[in-house]
Design an enzyme around this catalytic site. Structure first.
Site, PDB file in Angstrom:
ATOM      1  N   ARG A  35       0.806  -1.223   0.000  1.00  0.00           N
ATOM      2  CA  ARG A  35       0.000   0.000   0.000  1.00  0.00           C
ATOM      3  C   ARG A  35       0.839   1.274   0.000  1.00  0.00           C
ATOM      4  O   ARG A  35       0.369   2.322  -0.436  1.00  0.00           O
ATOM      5  CB  ARG A  35      -0.998  -0.037   1.148  1.00  0.00           C
ATOM      6  CG  ARG A  35      -2.122  -1.018   0.865  1.00  0.00           C
ATOM      7  CD  ARG A  35      -2.993  -1.266   2.060  1.00  0.00           C
ATOM      8  NE  ARG A  35      -4.089  -2.153   1.735  1.00  0.00           N
ATOM      9  CZ  ARG A  35      -3.989  -3.477   1.694  1.00  0.00           C
ATOM     10  NH1 ARG A  35      -2.837  -4.056   1.956  1.00  0.00           N
ATOM     11  NH2 ARG A  35      -5.034  -4.219   1.394  1.00  0.00           N
ATOM     12  N   GLU A  94       2.847  -8.924  13.224  1.00  0.00           N
ATOM     13  CA  GLU A  94       1.918  -9.493  14.193  1.00  0.00           C
ATOM     14  C   GLU A  94       1.393 -10.858  13.768  1.00  0.00           C
ATOM     15  O   GLU A  94       0.851 -11.598  14.561  1.00  0.00           O
ATOM     16  CB  GLU A  94       0.760  -8.534  14.493  1.00  0.00           C
ATOM     17  CG  GLU A  94      -0.076  -8.153  13.301  1.00  0.00           C
ATOM     18  CD  GLU A  94       0.444  -6.935  12.543  1.00  0.00           C
ATOM     19  OE1 GLU A  94      -0.354  -6.334  11.824  1.00  0.00           O
ATOM     20  OE2 GLU A  94       1.633  -6.599  12.640  1.00  0.00           O
TER      21      GLU A  94
END
Length: 186
Positions: free
Chosen positions: A74, A111
């Protein structure tokens, strides 16, 4: 409604993506609407011109941004627009094996797993001032890895820019330069 509130209305959320237990904040709908995309870019540019560049000048540093580094994927969507408006170059940071030629590497934990980022060796000259751009900072692993790649090029990360920050995960503490974001999430 403020600009930031309008941006937030465009975000979409996906539970258990890319793995169970993650609530994924998708900022891509902002880019589908030319008005909110312009609001996003305008807010970043305003920050850069009113905060980042004056801070560099006040610190006695070269107050130009030479390159914008965008993180896979992104950061590729907003980084080139910011670079073009600054008269700077754009350099992508990609996942391992996606760039041709000799690359520098940095491994990082996210994560939801571990990954390797790469940047083409010599893409940024030593001493250049760099902004690093991505959509979101959570644990700070990917952004920190991008900063390591800039360091390996002997360039200077002057700031990290994010659309969204999740502060309770402490990602900004891993960064080697100031961080700026438009939206905070719990």
């Amino acid at each position: 409604m403020s600009d930031i509130e309008l941006l937030k209305t465009k975000f979409e959320y996906h539970q258990d993506w890319p793995k169970k237990g993650i609530l994924f904040c998708d900022v891509l709908p902002v880019l589908r609407d030319p008005i909110t995309f312009e609001i996003l870019i305008t807010n970043f540019m305003s920050h850069i011109f009113t905060q980042t560049l004056p801070r560099l000048a006040q610190e006695g540093r070269d107050s130009r941004i030479n390159y914008v580094v965008g993180l896979d994927a992104r950061g590729f969507l907003i980084g080139p627009v910011i670079a073009q408006r600054l008269g700077a170059g754009f350099v992508p940071v990609r996942k391992h094996g996606k760039l041709p030629g000799e690359c520098v590497q940095a491994t990082f934990a996210k994560e939801y797993g571990e990954d390797v980022f790469e940047m083409q060796k010599g893409a940024i000259p030593a001493g250049a001032n760099v902004l690093i751009v991505d959509d979101l900072i959570a644990t700070g692993g990917s952004a920190s890895a991008a900063g390591q790649l800039v360091q390996q090029q002997q360039a200077n990360t002057v700031e990290y820019l994010f659309i969204v920050s999740i502060p309770f995960l402490g990602g900004a503490k891993k960064l080697d330069a100031p961080e700026y974001h438009l939206v905070e999430m719990d």
